[in-house]
Design a protein around this motif. Structure first.
Motif, short mmCIF file in Angstrom:
data_model
loop_
_atom_site.label_atom_id
_atom_site.label_comp_id
_atom_site.label_asym_id
_atom_site.label_seq_id
_atom_site.Cartn_x
_atom_site.Cartn_y
_atom_site.Cartn_z
N ILE A 207 41.36 12.57 43.33
CA ILE A 207 41.55 13.64 42.51
C ILE A 207 42.40 12.94 41.34
CG2 ILE A 207 42.34 15.83 41.90
CD1 ILE A 207 42.17 16.42 45.07
N ASN A 208 42.08 13.06 40.11
CA ASN A 208 42.59 12.62 38.90
C ASN A 208 43.20 13.88 38.35
OD1 ASN A 208 43.22 9.78 38.12
ND2 ASN A 208 41.04 9.74 38.45
N LEU A 209 44.70 14.20 38.04
CA LEU A 209 45.15 15.08 37.49
C LEU A 209 45.52 14.64 36.34
CD1 LEU A 209 45.90 18.18 37.17
CD2 LEU A 209 47.97 17.53 38.54
N PHE A 210 45.09 15.16 35.04
CA PHE A 210 45.67 14.62 33.53
C PHE A 210 46.45 15.68 33.24
CE2 PHE A 210 41.52 12.59 34.35
CZ PHE A 210 41.93 11.14 34.20
N VAL A 211 47.52 15.13 32.58
CA VAL A 211 48.74 16.16 32.01
C VAL A 211 48.89 15.87 30.54
CG1 VAL A 211 50.84 17.37 32.23
CG2 VAL A 211 49.55 16.44 34.53
N THR A 212 48.85 16.63 29.47
CA THR A 212 49.34 16.37 28.31
C THR A 212 49.75 17.70 27.57
OG1 THR A 212 48.35 15.65 25.95
CG2 THR A 212 46.92 16.97 27.70
N ARG B 242 44.78 10.03 22.73
CA ARG B 242 46.31 10.59 22.95
C ARG B 242 46.72 9.87 24.46
NH1 ARG B 242 48.74 15.32 20.92
NH2 ARG B 242 50.71 15.41 21.95
N ALA B 243 47.86 9.34 24.53
CA ALA B 243 48.30 8.98 25.77
C ALA B 243 48.52 10.07 26.87
CB ALA B 243 49.60 7.97 25.62
N VAL B 244 48.09 10.11 27.95
CA VAL B 244 48.37 11.35 28.81
C VAL B 244 48.80 10.73 30.15
CG1 VAL B 244 46.43 12.74 27.75
CG2 VAL B 244 46.03 11.38 29.83
N ALA B 245 49.36 11.57 30.92
CA ALA B 245 49.78 11.14 32.32
C ALA B 245 48.79 11.59 33.13
CB ALA B 245 51.23 12.08 32.78
N ALA B 246 48.47 10.74 34.16
CA ALA B 246 47.56 10.80 35.22
C ALA B 246 47.97 10.62 36.68
CB ALA B 246 46.49 9.73 35.06
N ILE B 247 48.05 11.73 37.31
CA ILE B 247 48.50 11.78 38.43
C ILE B 247 47.41 11.93 39.72
CG2 ILE B 247 50.42 12.94 40.22
CD1 ILE B 247 51.27 14.47 37.53
#
Lengths: 183, 249
Positions: free
Chosen positions: B192-197, B178-183
């Motif tokens: 630090i990778n912050l993945f948001v879904t 699934r496509a997720v946003a990585a900030i």
């Protein structure tokens, strides 16, 4: 609950919040070794009660246990440490209330506080009565919201708000007094 | 609103605990009362000074070890799919059927572990040259719109440089198909990778795991699911979550 399940529940519910538990106990007890003993004791209690935990907020649950453990410890070891808000005498109460009147809009107080070194701030926070100190620690250092703090301390939200207001006001007054800054 | 009322409510305003109506009243009062405006500014400074990390006691590793040592050791369990896959590939005693069913059992019983594994893989991929960032900027107002049309959410993006976590950009990534946003944030030399879904495969509630030496923190807030991963220590990652949540609240 098998020992393994209990252990796993502990890992997910309690273990992530050891840092919060430690900081809270440290500020309540004000001594490193004793604070660590309190956290350990609180973890034992949490582990024993883990099958009774059904909520979603493991942090607030753990901190409630830490508080009970710490207050029991304080009562046994240092009866004098528990100064409640009602225990403030008249002049202290006035000092707290007058704190709000001490500033003028042109005072560069904010910058001075920002520049204050951590040791000094720590000393002032440590000198606050326990019930004021804990709301500062929970809100300003650990970032809990009012509802969580009310739950942990067993006080109504209104009381949390007024304690926080007075704690911050006392802190500012204490800080200004030792700095000897012109008011 | 009188100054007496404002005196208490200022704090709730500062802490983001006031409802919209009272917040507007405070804003109105502060706009016309220099004394309360000064108080608000000072308390803001005081709060910032208290949240600085040198006042936060860090739980020593010795305490963690003591607490871990209190419990009877848990029976070791298969830690993750990768270990199982390795043992399978290395020609272990497991038959293909046994390995397959075991894998199924592990994946089913430990969704968090599976997601943590995916986050570790995505994190490792991102650290390889040129893959870390699609949009390079420390401006939160550039990163957030960049995700428009790329993922099915508008992820909260905040710069936490003042709190010790510098925003460096964003990236499109894929977790669990699934496509997720990585900030992407940096703390010192650490990424630090912050993945948001909004996919619920991240699981509800808040968990902290260590996997392959990385710390993985999962949490959910207001219908979004977050996964932060880094090689910074667990306390710092916890702090990152707190600072992020405080800033987006």
């Amino acid at each position: 609950l098998s020992p393994n399940d209990g252990r796993e529940r502990f890992e997910t519910v309690v273990a992530p919040y050891l840092a919060d538990a430690h900081a809270y106990a440290r500020w309540l007890i004000r001594n490193r070794a004793d604070a660590e003993d309190v956290v350990q004791e609180a973890c034992v209690r949490a582990f024993r009660a883990i099958d009774q935990f059904s909520g979603s907020n493991g942090r607030a649950w753990l901190l409630t246990i830490v508080r009970n453990t710490a207050f029991t410890w304080l009562k046994e070891k240092r009866a004098e440490a528990l100064v409640s808000m009602d225990g403030l005498n008249e002049s202290e109460r006035l000092a707290v209330e007058r704190g709000a009147l001490l500033e003028s809009s042109t005072s560069p107080e904010g910058e001075m506080i920002a520049a204050a070194d951590a040791d000094e701030l720590e000393r002032h926070i440590a000198a606050l009565p326990t019930e004021f100190r804990e709301v500062l620690v929970l809100r300003d250092m650990r970032g809990l919201d009012y509802r969580e703090i009310a739950r942990i301390t067993g006080a109504p939200i209104g009381t949390v708000m007024s304690r926080l207001a007075r704690a911050r006001s006392m802190l500012r007054t204490a800080w200004l007094a030792t700095e000897g800054q012109p008011i | 609103m009188t100054c007496n009322e404002a005196e208490i409510l200022l704090h709730a305003f500062l802490d983001g605990e006031l409802d919209a109506g009272h917040a507007r009243e405070i804003e109105g009062h502060v706009a016309t009362c220099p004394r309360c405006a000064a108080a608000l500014r000072v308390y803001g400074e005081l709060r910032a000074a208290m949240s600085r990390s040198d006042l936060r006691y860090v739980a020593p590793d010795s305490l963690r070890a003591r607490i871990n040592g209190m419990f009877p050791a848990a029976t070791p369990r298969a830690s993750n799919r990768w270990t199982l896959f390795n043992s399978f590939m290395l020609g272990s005693a497991l038959s293909a059927t046994a390995a397959a069913s075991l894998m199924f059992a592990v994946v089913r019983s430990d969704q968090d572990q599976m997601i943590a594994g995916e986050l570790v893989s995505a994190h490792l991929r991102s650290l390889q040259a040129e893959r870390l960032i699609d949009v390079h900027t420390s401006d939160q107002h550039t990163v957030r719109p960049w995700f428009n049309g790329k993922v099915d959410i508008a992820p909260p993006v905040v710069d936490l440089a003042a709190q010790g976590f510098t925003l460096v950009g964003g990236r499109l990534d894929f977790i669990d198909g699934r496509a997720v946003a990585a900030i992407v944030y940096r703390r010192g030399g650490h990424v630090i990778n912050l993945f948001v879904t909004q996919g619920s495969s991240f699981g509800r509630g808040s968990t902290l795991k260590t996997m392959h030496g990385f710390n993985v923190k999962l949490w959910s807030e207001q219908g979004l699911y977050f996964g932060a991963i880094s090689d910074i220590n667990a306390d710092e990652l916890q702090e990152f979550e707190e600072k992020f949540e405080a800033a987006t609240r």
